[in-house]
Design an enzyme around this catalytic site. Structure first.
Site, short mmCIF file in Angstrom:
data_model
loop_
_atom_site.label_atom_id
_atom_site.label_comp_id
_atom_site.label_asym_id
_atom_site.label_seq_id
_atom_site.Cartn_x
_atom_site.Cartn_y
_atom_site.Cartn_z
N CYS A 60 0.76 -1.25 0.21
CA CYS A 60 -0.01 -0.08 -0.02
C CYS A 60 1.14 1.23 -0.05
CB CYS A 60 -0.87 0.02 1.30
SG CYS A 60 -1.83 1.18 1.40
N CYS A 104 -1.01 3.62 -6.64
CA CYS A 104 -1.96 2.83 -5.45
C CYS A 104 -2.29 1.54 -5.91
CB CYS A 104 -3.28 3.79 -5.29
SG CYS A 104 -4.60 3.14 -4.29
N1 DGL Z 1 -4.36 0.62 -1.65
C1 DGL Z 1 -3.61 1.81 -1.22
C2 DGL Z 1 -2.37 2.50 -1.91
O1 DGL Z 1 -1.56 1.75 -2.33
C3 DGL Z 1 -4.53 2.81 -0.42
C4 DGL Z 1 -6.11 2.73 -0.76
C5 DGL Z 1 -6.73 3.49 0.33
O2 DGL Z 1 -7.03 3.10 1.33
O3 DGL Z 1 -7.03 4.75 0.04
O4 DGL Z 1 -2.10 3.57 -1.57
#
Ligand code: DGL
Length: 262
Positions: A75, A186
């Site tokens: 993430c 993301c």
């Molecule tokens: N999947 C996450 C990222 O790579 C963030 C998504 C979220 O919870 O806003 O930033």
């Protein structure tokens, strides 16, 4: 516990990190992976950094009893807010994070225009801002927060037309949108790459970092001497804080199809 039995923990705010999980397994088929998505608290993107940090540290700590041999923060948002805290909390195991591939996109497209899509949390973070500053031609980069894609994926990718319309509105100020590279900053976004491409109105070159993260994890395990040598080992468990049947079954669906992924 033998090293081959200790899992690599893969953490994300929700379902996005499954796009990284798949690459991790392809790179290290003998390892066991435990994926933990914190969908009960997603999205992380609009939250304050200290809150993202707390949620990430608490989420990872729920898996302490498994004695992980490494932690992969799949993430970008949680990496920016919590990698330092996790490295402090787990000094004896590798903690690998993920960052938007802006530098690579700019290097591979000299003089070109780059669209960098991420969460508001990632874009506002010191890490991201530092990356932009280090890039000589940062004026080439248009950075846009796209929280609607996170919600689309977390909601089971049901409203395809809705998300394409949302993206068209988001990209409208830059139309006609001619971008030489699009950074998927993301981990939720690779699942919506087809929708992003449709909204941009033509084929685009995507940049994301899951391959780099997988190779780096393999390197760090080898360096730590904890890589599994068990040819019959390996496996994957998926957990989610939302603890709903539908969330887990959609996680497995994303895992097995990886539809739309780059
Ligand atoms: N999947 C996450 C990222 O790579 C963030 C998504 C979220 O919870 O806003 O930033």
């Amino acid at each position: 516990m033998k090293n081959s039995q200790r899992p690599v923990v893969v953490f994300d705010s929700g379902l996005g990190g499954i796009s990284v999980l798949k690459k991790l397994i392809a790179t290290m088929p003998n390892e066991s992976f435990v994926y933990y998505g914190d969908s009960a608290n997603a999205p992380y993107g609009p939250r304050a950094p200290h809150e993202i940090c707390r949620l990430t540290v608490e989420g990872v700590a729920r898996l302490d009893s498994l004695q992980p041999k490494a932690i992969v923060i799949a993430c970008n948002t949680a990496t920016a807010a919590a990698q330092d805290a996790l490295e402090h909390a787990y000094p004896h195991i590798p903690v690998i994070g993920i960052e938007p591939a802006v530098r690579r996109a700019v290097q591979e497209n000299p003089g070109g225009r780059i669209l960098s899509l991420a969460t508001a949390g990632t874009l506002a973070s010191a890490r991201y801002q530092r990356q932009l500053q280090e890039i000589a031609a940062s004026e080439q980069v248009v950075s846009i927060a796209a929280p609607g894609i996170v919600n689309y994926v977390e909601d089971g990718m049901r409203d395809r037309e809705g998300v394409v319309a949302y993206l068209r509105r988001l990209f409208a100020p830059w139309q006609p949108a001619r971008f030489d590279g699009v950074v998927l900053g993301c981990t939720h976004f690779p699942f919506a790459s087809a929708e992003i491409q449709e909204a941009l109105g033509g084929p685009v070159r995507f940049y994301e970092q899951s391959d780099t993260v997988a190779r780096e994890t393999r390197r760090r395990l080898a360096e730590a001497g904890t890589a599994s040598e068990d040819d019959n080992g390996g496996g994957v468990t998926i957990m989610n804080s939302a603890n709903e049947k539908t969330m887990l079954s959609f996680s497995w669906q994303l895992f097995s199809t990886m539809s739309g992924c780059v």
